[in-house]
Design an enzyme around this catalytic site. Structure first.
Site, PDB file in Angstrom:
ATOM      1  N   PHE A 162       1.076  -1.445  -0.185  1.00 27.77           N
ATOM      2  CA  PHE A 162       0.014  -0.330  -0.320  1.00 27.77           C
ATOM      3  C   PHE A 162       1.102   1.320  -0.121  1.00 27.77           C
ATOM      4  O   PHE A 162       1.659   1.638   0.955  1.00 27.77           O
ATOM      5  CB  PHE A 162      -1.212  -0.012   1.700  1.00 27.77           C
ATOM      6  CG  PHE A 162      -2.137   1.165   0.669  1.00 27.77           C
ATOM      7  CD1 PHE A 162      -3.655   0.899   0.852  1.00 27.77           C
ATOM      8  CD2 PHE A 162      -1.576   2.507   1.825  1.00 27.77           C
ATOM      9  CE1 PHE A 162      -3.961   2.430   0.536  1.00 27.77           C
ATOM     10  CE2 PHE A 162      -2.238   3.179   1.538  1.00 27.77           C
ATOM     11  CZ  PHE A 162      -3.868   3.693   0.946  1.00 27.77           C
ATOM     12  N   ASP A 247       8.811   3.174   1.548  1.00 29.44           N
ATOM     13  CA  ASP A 247       8.135   3.960   1.800  1.00 29.44           C
ATOM     14  C   ASP A 247       7.958   3.613   3.904  1.00 29.44           C
ATOM     15  O   ASP A 247       7.456   2.769   3.995  1.00 29.44           O
ATOM     16  CB  ASP A 247       6.909   3.378   1.407  1.00 29.44           C
ATOM     17  CG  ASP A 247       5.518   4.151   1.919  1.00 29.44           C
ATOM     18  OD1 ASP A 247       5.632   4.731   2.758  1.00 29.44           O
ATOM     19  OD2 ASP A 247       3.961   3.746   0.408  1.00 29.44           O
ATOM     20  N   LYS A 276       2.914  10.139   8.761  1.00 29.84           N
ATOM     21  CA  LYS A 276       1.853   9.509   9.237  1.00 29.84           C
ATOM     22  C   LYS A 276       2.348  10.829  10.262  1.00 29.84           C
ATOM     23  O   LYS A 276       1.666  11.181  11.029  1.00 29.84           O
ATOM     24  CB  LYS A 276       1.240   7.850   9.463  1.00 29.84           C
ATOM     25  CG  LYS A 276       0.493   8.344   8.250  1.00 29.84           C
ATOM     26  CD  LYS A 276       0.030   6.304   8.408  1.00 29.84           C
ATOM     27  CE  LYS A 276      -1.445   5.671   7.952  1.00 29.84           C
ATOM     28  NZ  LYS A 276      -0.530   5.230   5.973  1.00 29.84           N
TER      29      LYS A 276
END
Ligand SMILES: *Cc1c(COP(=O)(O)O)cnc(C)c1O
Length: 422
Positions: A162, A247, A276
């Site tokens: 993702f 990532d 995040k």
């Protein structure tokens, strides 16, 4: 309650006196696009690891806005830094810079142990950090100083990956249900089996521009790459002249008890994406490029953003990083994470526990995870189900052992209620 009732925000949103959660949700469904389904609750206030909904019910937040609220909700220091920056200078555009932007870039290079010549690009979200990395990969096109003239059009990502929802990041994301409605996606991306070094070595060739990896796949249910995989990926990408892009949007900023989940893999990547946890709840993303060659791939005018790296977002991130460092938060992440994982493994109905620090996934012995989330909410706990039998926890990094124990004590009943409801 008194604080929020005095807030000027209340006058902006409340037009008819007290509004219940059900009333808010009915207004939500008439005004908000349906991409998220119906929200689970209407939240009005938070403090530390606790949040309250519009009906006054209290929850222990074990999801932290999906690994975002690193220092919890309404952290006094982070809040005061954001407010004071906003009251001083809020936005300037990238025709200008500001001290907070520069100081944050320096801090990120220091924390990621980046070699001389490394650089930072600021964005506003995880997917934007990944888009910048995707464009970086396109510039590794075989024509630069390191190139041999062979066009590099192939980008490799993993099954289960993702990387975000915008078109480039979506091309890297594996899930068919997310991708299929939006094809054709930017080309050249191939997905190879997760954690399989041989498949990776076989896929990489002189046409490969980059390999994108999450050290732990969060959305896939908290799946860590096998030991040695990152090192093998580094060797294979270096040999082929491809970029190794990690990532760490979900795993970075202390989530695993280290600044980067990849910190002790013994490798230097070519680029890392962050978002995040970085702003402690304020939107910000970043792409860190390692070393002078990779950092020079995107040149003046080749990428940009209006909001990215603005004074408030970068101040929020500086405050968050400072609080994590000064309050010995990484020690807490390691010890409370270890405590949670070892106790979870002993709970009846839990079949496997994965993860590192406070990014934890556990599997159940039945496909009841969504019902467990619902039962958890009713019992006052916010958790998440990335799969039909998988629960994910990504609480604020300041979660205490006592708070973890409250959840552990309640979990058997929550699992029981969920199975009854099936
Ligand atoms: C959440 C996430 C993204 C996307 O971030 P957004 O801020 O939602 O755009 C990208 N990569 C990983 C690994 C993520 O967990």
């Amino acid at each position: 309650m008194s604080q929020i009732e005095k807030s000027p925000v209340v006058d902006l949103v409340e037009t008819r006196g007290h509004t219940t959660g059900a009333e808010w949700l009915s207004r939500y469904s008439s005004s908000l696009m349906g991409v998220f389904g119906t929200p689970q609750r209407v939240l009005v206030r938070g403090a530390g690891c606790l949040v309250w909904d519009a009906d006054g019910k209290e929850y222990l937040d074990l999801l932290g806005g999906i690994a975002v609220n690193a220092m919890g909700h309404a952290h006094p220091f982070v809040t005061s830094v954001i407010s004071s920056q906003l009251a001083t200078l809020g936005h300037v555009s990238n025709f200008f810079t500001s001290p907070t932007q520069i100081a944050l870039a320096e801090k990120l290079l220091e924390l990621s142990k980046a070699p001389a010549g490394s650089k930072v690009f600021f964005a506003n979200s995880g997917t934007e950090a990944v888009e910048a990395a995707f464009k970086l990969a396109r510039r590794n096109n075989g024509s630069g100083t390191a190139g041999n003239g062979t066009p590099r059009t192939k980008i490799i990502a993993l099954e289960g990956a993702f990387h975000g929802r915008t078109m480039g990041a979506l091309a890297l994301t594996a899930k068919e249900a997310y991708r299929a409605p939006f094809e054709p996606l930017p080309g050249g991306v191939v997905h190879i089996p997760f954690g399989d070094v041989d498949a990776l070595v076989e896929a990489i060739d002189e046409t490969t521009a980059a390999v994108f990896l999450e050290p732990i796949q969060g959305e896939a249910g908290v799946r860590p790459l096998p030991a040695g995989y990152l090192r093998a990926a580094r060797e294979a990408t270096t040999k082929a002249g491809a970029l190794l892009i990690l990532d760490e949007v979900q795993t970075g900023i202390g989530r695993t008890g280290k600044w980067l989940a990849s910190a002790d893999a013994g490798i230097v990547p070519d680029a890392v994406t962050l978002a995040k946890g970085l702003g402690g709840g304020f939107p910000i993303g970043a792409l860190v490029t390692f070393g002078p060659e990779t950092s020079a791939l995107l040149t003046a005018g080749q990428h940009g953003t209006t909001f990215g790296g603005n004074p408030v977002a970068t101040a929020a991130a500086l405050a968050t990083l400072h609080a994590i460092e000064n309050q010995h938060v990484l020690d807490n992440v390691r010890s409370v994470g270890e405590h949670l994982r070892s106790r979870l493994a002993g709970i009846d109905g839990v079949t496997e526990v994965r993860g590192e620090g406070l990014l934890i996934g556990f599997d159940l012995d039945a496909d009841v995870a969504p019902a467990v989330v619902t039962a958890g909410l009713d019992a006052g706990f916010i958790i998440n189900s990335p799969g039909p039998r998988t629960i994910r926890l990504a609480p604020p990094l300041i979660l205490t052992e006592e708070q973890a124990d409250r959840f552990l004590a309640a979990l058997p009943d929550i699992l029981h209620t969920a199975k009854e409801a099936q």
